[in-house]
Design a protein around this motif. Sequence first.
Motif, PDB file in Angstrom:
ATOM      1  N   LEU A   1       1.141   4.189  -3.026  1.00  0.00           N
ATOM      2  CA  LEU A   1       0.853   5.612  -2.839  1.00  0.00           C
ATOM      3  C   LEU A   1       1.999   6.515  -3.282  1.00  0.00           C
ATOM      4  O   LEU A   1       1.796   7.711  -3.485  1.00  0.00           O
ATOM      5  CB  LEU A   1       0.549   5.905  -1.365  1.00  0.00           C
ATOM      6  CG  LEU A   1      -0.767   5.381  -0.790  1.00  0.00           C
ATOM      7  CD1 LEU A   1      -0.866   5.734   0.685  1.00  0.00           C
ATOM      8  CD2 LEU A   1      -1.968   5.935  -1.549  1.00  0.00           C
TER       9      LEU A   1
ATOM     10  N   GLY B   1       0.809  -1.206   0.000  1.00  0.00           N
ATOM     11  CA  GLY B   1       0.000   0.000   0.000  1.00  0.00           C
ATOM     12  C   GLY B   1       0.844   1.259   0.000  1.00  0.00           C
ATOM     13  O   GLY B   1       0.537   2.237  -0.698  1.00  0.00           O
TER      14      GLY B   1
ATOM     15  N   ALA C   1      -5.133   4.040  -5.161  1.00  0.00           N
ATOM     16  CA  ALA C   1      -4.851   4.614  -3.840  1.00  0.00           C
ATOM     17  C   ALA C   1      -5.888   4.200  -2.800  1.00  0.00           C
ATOM     18  O   ALA C   1      -5.559   4.028  -1.626  1.00  0.00           O
ATOM     19  CB  ALA C   1      -4.787   6.136  -3.934  1.00  0.00           C
ATOM     20  N   GLN C   2      -7.134   4.023  -3.210  1.00  0.00           N
ATOM     21  CA  GLN C   2      -8.171   3.624  -2.251  1.00  0.00           C
ATOM     22  C   GLN C   2      -7.848   2.253  -1.650  1.00  0.00           C
ATOM     23  O   GLN C   2      -7.978   2.050  -0.439  1.00  0.00           O
ATOM     24  CB  GLN C   2      -9.530   3.581  -2.955  1.00  0.00           C
ATOM     25  CG  GLN C   2      -9.979   4.918  -3.514  1.00  0.00           C
ATOM     26  CD  GLN C   2     -11.302   4.822  -4.235  1.00  0.00           C
ATOM     27  OE1 GLN C   2     -12.374   4.770  -3.623  1.00  0.00           O
ATOM     28  NE2 GLN C   2     -11.244   4.785  -5.566  1.00  0.00           N
TER      29      GLN C   2
ATOM     30  N   LEU D   1      -1.922  11.247  -2.238  1.00  0.00           N
ATOM     31  CA  LEU D   1      -2.834  11.142  -1.095  1.00  0.00           C
ATOM     32  C   LEU D   1      -4.309  11.149  -1.470  1.00  0.00           C
ATOM     33  O   LEU D   1      -5.152  10.785  -0.637  1.00  0.00           O
ATOM     34  CB  LEU D   1      -2.554  12.293  -0.112  1.00  0.00           C
ATOM     35  CG  LEU D   1      -1.149  12.291   0.514  1.00  0.00           C
ATOM     36  CD1 LEU D   1      -0.976  13.493   1.427  1.00  0.00           C
ATOM     37  CD2 LEU D   1      -0.892  10.995   1.272  1.00  0.00           C
ATOM     38  N   LYS D   2      -4.639  11.557  -2.688  1.00  0.00           N
ATOM     39  CA  LYS D   2      -6.052  11.578  -3.060  1.00  0.00           C
ATOM     40  C   LYS D   2      -6.588  10.155  -3.147  1.00  0.00           C
ATOM     41  O   LYS D   2      -6.022   9.317  -3.859  1.00  0.00           O
ATOM     42  CB  LYS D   2      -6.243  12.295  -4.396  1.00  0.00           C
ATOM     43  CG  LYS D   2      -5.981  13.792  -4.334  1.00  0.00           C
ATOM     44  CD  LYS D   2      -6.272  14.460  -5.678  1.00  0.00           C
ATOM     45  CE  LYS D   2      -6.043  15.965  -5.589  1.00  0.00           C
ATOM     46  NZ  LYS D   2      -6.308  16.639  -6.890  1.00  0.00           N
ATOM     47  N   PRO D   3      -7.686   9.836  -2.445  1.00  0.00           N
ATOM     48  CA  PRO D   3      -8.225   8.460  -2.440  1.00  0.00           C
ATOM     49  C   PRO D   3      -8.969   8.136  -3.731  1.00  0.00           C
ATOM     50  O   PRO D   3     -10.200   8.082  -3.769  1.00  0.00           O
ATOM     51  CB  PRO D   3      -9.164   8.473  -1.227  1.00  0.00           C
ATOM     52  CG  PRO D   3      -9.604   9.896  -1.120  1.00  0.00           C
ATOM     53  CD  PRO D   3      -8.450  10.731  -1.567  1.00  0.00           C
ATOM     54  N   GLN D   4      -8.216   7.917  -4.791  1.00  0.00           N
ATOM     55  CA  GLN D   4      -8.826   7.589  -6.070  1.00  0.00           C
ATOM     56  C   GLN D   4      -8.003   6.512  -6.757  1.00  0.00           C
ATOM     57  O   GLN D   4      -6.791   6.408  -6.566  1.00  0.00           O
ATOM     58  CB  GLN D   4      -8.898   8.832  -6.962  1.00  0.00           C
ATOM     59  CG  GLN D   4      -7.566   9.501  -7.220  1.00  0.00           C
ATOM     60  CD  GLN D   4      -7.700  10.840  -7.928  1.00  0.00           C
ATOM     61  OE1 GLN D   4      -8.742  11.484  -7.851  1.00  0.00           O
ATOM     62  NE2 GLN D   4      -6.654  11.265  -8.620  1.00  0.00           N
TER      63      GLN D   4
ATOM     64  N   CYS E   1      -4.891   0.954  -1.526  1.00  0.00           N
ATOM     65  CA  CYS E   1      -3.659   1.115  -0.746  1.00  0.00           C
ATOM     66  C   CYS E   1      -3.977   1.549   0.679  1.00  0.00           C
ATOM     67  O   CYS E   1      -3.365   1.070   1.641  1.00  0.00           O
ATOM     68  CB  CYS E   1      -2.732   2.120  -1.417  1.00  0.00           C
ATOM     69  SG  CYS E   1      -2.040   1.554  -2.996  1.00  0.00           S
ATOM     70  N   TYR E   2      -4.920   2.467   0.831  1.00  0.00           N
ATOM     71  CA  TYR E   2      -5.316   2.906   2.171  1.00  0.00           C
ATOM     72  C   TYR E   2      -5.882   1.745   2.977  1.00  0.00           C
ATOM     73  O   TYR E   2      -5.631   1.627   4.184  1.00  0.00           O
ATOM     74  CB  TYR E   2      -6.350   4.033   2.074  1.00  0.00           C
ATOM     75  CG  TYR E   2      -5.753   5.389   1.801  1.00  0.00           C
ATOM     76  CD1 TYR E   2      -4.833   5.954   2.678  1.00  0.00           C
ATOM     77  CD2 TYR E   2      -6.104   6.113   0.666  1.00  0.00           C
ATOM     78  CE1 TYR E   2      -4.282   7.204   2.427  1.00  0.00           C
ATOM     79  CE2 TYR E   2      -5.555   7.366   0.412  1.00  0.00           C
ATOM     80  CZ  TYR E   2      -4.648   7.905   1.295  1.00  0.00           C
ATOM     81  OH  TYR E   2      -4.104   9.137   1.056  1.00  0.00           O
TER      82      TYR E   2
END
Length: 663
Positions: free
Chosen positions: A43, A39, A60-61, A54-57, A63-64
């Motif tokens: 990112l 993750g 990346a989602q 850092l944008k949750p798209q 990865c979070y």
Amino acid sequence: MPLWFAAMLGLAGALGLIALLRREGMWALAAAFVAGNAGHLGLEDPLWFGALKLKPQGLAQFCYVLIALEAAAAGIALLSGGRLAALWQGAQRLGMRRILLLGLLLLICAVSPMGFVLRHEYTTFAKQVFASADLIAIHGVCLAALAMMAPEEVLRQMGAWGERVAVSPRLPYVAALWAFGVSLLLALTAFDRMPRLPDEVAYLFQAKMYAAGHLYLAAPGGALNAALAYDWISIESGKWFSIFPPAWPAVLALGVAAGAPFIVNPLLTGLAVLLSHSFVARIASTRLAALVTLLLCISPWFLAMGASLMSHPLTLVLVLGAWRLMLVEGRFSVAAWLLAGLLMGALFLTRPLEGVLIGTGTGLWAMSRADLRALSGWIGVAAYGAGCIALGALVFPYNRMLTGNAMATPIDQYFDHLWHKGANRLGFGADIGSPDSWGGVDIWRGHGPLEALIEQQFNLKSMNTELLGWAVGSLLLVYVHLIWGRLNRMDKAMLTVMGATILAYSLYWFNGGFYIGPRYWYMTLWPALYLSARGLQTAAAMTDHAGWAEGRQRVAVVAALMGALGLFAFLPWRAVEKYWEFRGFHSGYREMAAAGATDNALIFVKSDDVSEFGSAFTLNTPDLSGPVFVRDLGPAANAEIIARLPGRAVWHIAPRATGESTP
């Protein structure tokens, strides 16, 4: 989903399955740690400044979610079995202020303001800092829990394996073959046997000249001068030559003559491992030599640089070779010190600033080792100095041959004409450096202390990322040793080498940290790995002090897991996401030439892009035999070039992005 990402998830799944079968929590936590590392890498922007996305798209989602899984698993592990209380007690024994200092140091080198300062994005930078702090904390707590949860069987096996490796006489040879093999594999795949920077194009051009028996060539003349113009290759006073010092191209020319220039640096990488083990075994101990050797074998920075066409692997071999020769005693000591001086002279002819810094430092070390009360001591020091001067002084006739002035280097002359006089000199001033931001990598016009601080911090961030590829921070073990360890004379010498390198390059307007680690800091790589090995020893003593039984084995388990991830996760991620076709360099023109479609042809490339034309220019021979790739300068200039090179089929090729080519 990227292949490297899927592979890491597959590894996490395999560890989770082992946890189910063996009913041991450590394997489940290891699975969560691997997933969290995936993750983290997902990112991170692999290019330029290495900022977090850092944008949750998109990816990346997910990865979070993986990072949250690691945090939850670490929390559950600590809240069971009394581990949280044990961790708190151990932290108190080690000193909370020291632990906070460690965290602060890791955070300082986890994110860089470069890029954000240029764009005035200070709020965005603050978000990066907070996110990096969270990631360091999550990874650090997870590693602490892993160390505490390691079962007795695993600890016993790790201890036995470590003991065998530490005393094995085959280790340096196996390690050298490993380093050679990994670097060669990277050279063949991720680097595709191609340059990835204009620097490498110029080095290869220079090596081809040397292999053909020329130190420079006559300028092509007329419109060909502009059609063949390329970064870091000078056409000046009727001469055509690379602006770089001669030693590395001379070595690379051996590979050109053999038809395999891409194999030279992998060979030097393997040789560096052998020299490193021999040097540390002699000056310290075989066990410490084994630790340094293992760290070299898993260092993404070391292995990837060994796959490139850059000069840095040669510099490391020259330094380690000279240092090993300085340890020779007896009747051959004078000859060994003379040879050490010659190697330092070669270092000066490879990268002059490193030659001055390391050569001077090694000379001071030589004086401290010699018995200056006796004539033999002075003879040894004189032999070293004579070697340095004998080879290093060749720079003066070389400069005079190319620039007409023994004191004017080709690179300084090039930048004097490209920008303005003195633009490339060391120091601070409003007239130093590029006249613009140079694509965003030179923050302000001129060069001053604040810019130097920001650029060197970026190099520190790059080193913290690339040295070992550890998500918690590659400099972790260095900081552990500095905070909790006892520094001996060798430790202080390595810190001096690192400090001198950093201070010297703070005077240079460009930082060079955008390719394979902070390449201008390459002389800090080996000292940092040496101090990391010392950090492993210190960490083992720390765990004993914290009250954890079998501390050395627990540290080894954690280091083995992070090392495996650096080698088999971080390095493939770098290879796929960064090194493959870095900056747009590609093998399309090479494949075209290999197919025979352009035999003895004159190929006009319709592009001024440094990477696009560089991918074609690198195929030219210095005497312009075979296919010749030139810039398309328009009908009039093209007609002149065709007349200069008669009897050739003429091609006009557009950049790969357009796919247009016409004979």
